[in-house]
Design an enzyme around this catalytic site. Sequence first.
Site, short mmCIF file in Angstrom:
data_model
loop_
_atom_site.label_atom_id
_atom_site.label_comp_id
_atom_site.label_asym_id
_atom_site.label_seq_id
_atom_site.Cartn_x
_atom_site.Cartn_y
_atom_site.Cartn_z
CB SER A 48 -4.04 7.52 15.78
OG SER A 48 -4.11 6.37 16.81
CG HIS B 3 -9.63 3.88 3.85
ND1 HIS B 3 -10.23 3.64 5.19
CD2 HIS B 3 -8.42 3.84 4.07
CE1 HIS B 3 -9.29 3.89 5.96
NE2 HIS B 3 -7.86 4.02 5.33
CG HIS C 150 -2.00 1.07 1.12
ND1 HIS C 150 -2.90 1.36 0.67
CD2 HIS C 150 -1.73 2.57 2.02
CE1 HIS C 150 -3.60 2.40 0.74
NE2 HIS C 150 -2.92 3.11 1.74
NE ARG D 36 -5.33 12.97 8.18
CZ ARG D 36 -6.21 12.10 8.37
NH1 ARG D 36 -7.35 12.11 8.66
NH2 ARG D 36 -5.75 10.84 8.33
CG ASP D 37 -3.24 12.54 1.08
OD1 ASP D 37 -2.55 12.52 1.91
OD2 ASP D 37 -3.75 11.28 0.48
CD GLN E 144 -6.97 3.50 9.56
OE1 GLN E 144 -7.82 2.86 9.17
NE2 GLN E 144 -6.02 3.96 8.55
CG ASP F 262 -4.64 6.45 -11.76
OD1 ASP F 262 -4.08 5.98 -10.79
OD2 ASP F 262 -4.10 6.94 -12.82
CG ASP G 286 -2.34 12.85 6.11
OD1 ASP G 286 -2.68 12.57 7.03
OD2 ASP G 286 -2.69 11.98 5.16
#
Length: 756
Positions: free
Chosen positions: A325, A106, A55, A127-128, A252, A512, A280
């Site tokens: 977290s 996710h 990932h 956050r990205d 999370q 993408d 982030d």
Amino acid sequence: MTLDTVEHASSTPDHEQPWAELGLKPDEYERIREILGRRPTGAELAMYSVMWSEHCSYKSSKVHLRKFGELPQETPLGKTLAGIGENAGVIDIGQGYAVTFKVESHNHPSYIEPYQGAATGIGGIVRDILAMGARPVAVMDPLRFGPLDAPDTARVLPGIVAGVGGYGNCLGLPNIGGEVVFDETYVGNPLVNALCVGVLRHEDLHLAHATGTGNKVVLYGARTGGDGIGGVSVLASETFDAEGPSRRPAVQVGDPFMEKLLIECTLELFAAGVVNGIQDLGGAGLSCATSELASAGDGGMHVELSHVPLRDSTLSPEEILMSESQERMMAVVEPEHLAGFMDICDKWDVEAVVVGEVTDGDHLVIDWHGETVVDVPPRSVAHDGPVYERPYARPSWQDDLQADAAERLPRPATGEELREQFEQVLTSPNIADKSWVTKQYDRYVLGNTVLGEPDDAGMIRIDDETGLGVAISTDCNGRFAKLDPYAGAQLALAESYRNVAMSGALPLAVTDCLNFGSPEDPDVMWQFERATHGLKDACAELGIPVTGGNVSFYNQTGETPILPTPVVGVLGVMADVRQRIATGFRSDGAHVLLVGRATTDELSGSTWADVVHGHLGGLPPAVDLDAERRLADLMVHVAKEVIVESAHDLSDGGLAVAVAEAAFRHGIGVTLELDDPFADLFSETTGRALVVVAEENHEAFVSLAERFDVELSSIGRTGGDRIVVDGQFEVGVADLSDRWSVVLPAVLGTIDAQAR
């Protein structure tokens, strides 16, 4: 228990370590030992295991993703301000504005804990966008599930939808589009892809890096807890077995109200000029933030891990480094700006702690209560992980699959049979009304949503004075990608590109989310290689860059992979959102035009073949990118002229679905005259759109279509309260709309009941 320090690791080379349990391969563990010249400490092993996971490191996909870097980075309006390798892509949209957008997955966390998995997917992608210096302004959610009536779908779908809506609604971000698709292959492996778009002025762009010896490293936001240890970094890097949900502690737990404070606090920190860079804390948590900041800067950083604020005081150094977290950020701050930084955090009630500083060395050093537990070259963790050239080969079954063409399937022999199949397609789960899902999302919060579900693309106003806006669409037909991954990826791009153009916006750039099965399966890797190659070639032909995205592998249960699902998001710019084009019949007596390529007999992979015959085989519809470009250019131009009432792309379900959805929008019927009613209704020939033009604008539109070299044919007129296919059948709009709208609620229940 003895703390596993660097000194201890150096003196105990034969100490057994749980590298396999952490997902590392034998050669990867040996490579870590070579890099360090000793065995890693437990904390170092934790860092490498999450950062070298599939990932985080893209170790199986890097060799194929490099081709996107070969694409020109100019957009039709200007340049790409930030692209692949950054937290999110940033493109110039004119008037001093830029937008940043990205889609990520996710998937596995959302299968294990549907609500929190989906909610934190939204939180992470937001956050990205925030880390680039942009204000997040909208989200989207391409979703995939098993069959609507499958027990697994009943377990995961309500929670995933509630998680997307709950987190996004609490943040006050409109959800302006996405997809909900059902297929047997997603049983046990739903896909939860999340997209966010943000807005910034050119001068507000920030990139994450740690430079300047003596600058402080500040961790701010939520405290670090035991939730999400390993998180997506581990969950998304392995194949699930068929025994069902497990590993709940690895998912999370989100707090959208904390994230809202974090957004406002971060934007004020940027505006005040008190930060050098912000990262982030998403996948891999502190392991990622510290190593990536150090690697992108001067190369040296010292962190005192015992200064990290904790929700659980029993966490070990390894667990702190692996925890994912949520609602945490890391900033690099010059000492003279530290007081101002802390004041802003205090104003927003956001906890902030100095945990380290930038050094003049070339290593990332992390101490725990004064003893060194990590001493690594940061690039070796963040960027120089393993790169695999996985074997791939065309599957042995691919030829037989492609030879089994849907064009040979039995077709309706009478008008009555045609009507029955028309209704069967319209009331199938993939075509039926999705408002059960979208009503749980706030689509209009902030007051800048111009278009949303059920329009072809979502559209957001950027500037109140000029009307400048952006449109976004995400699309993918996994059935097409299974039949031909190269063409399937191009068809996903073409559909998303066409949807943006149907709104009147000029397509500019691509993000993408490439969802596939196990990379250790040569069949899957062949699909992936073909899909990335197809997407790259199509972007080159259309002249639009890929600005970033995500790869999600190991999407399979046991030996059964999902349909290859390369989701493609396209963003376009609208000079004045008041000129946008919506969908739906809006008046009686308007011309109904089929615009674009001539319809041919293309039924393989189609909704008709799937719904009526349960069939998947043959070759997908042919791709004609030049025709897509000409159609897009026409629609962007006619939007400025304001001479069409509405437009709707033809994709899943072909003309049958486009006509029905247009009629349902305002309850207005249509009479169609078709040369070949069956093929005209159900073929999924690409590069086509349904365009509705009032009588007074008909001649002008026809003239413009000729000018742009776009074919068109007149197929009917709007009016009445029935859908009439001349000489074949007719059906009441209200009756069919009622049956179309109850498909999901009939299985899932009412939204209120779900909430209880």
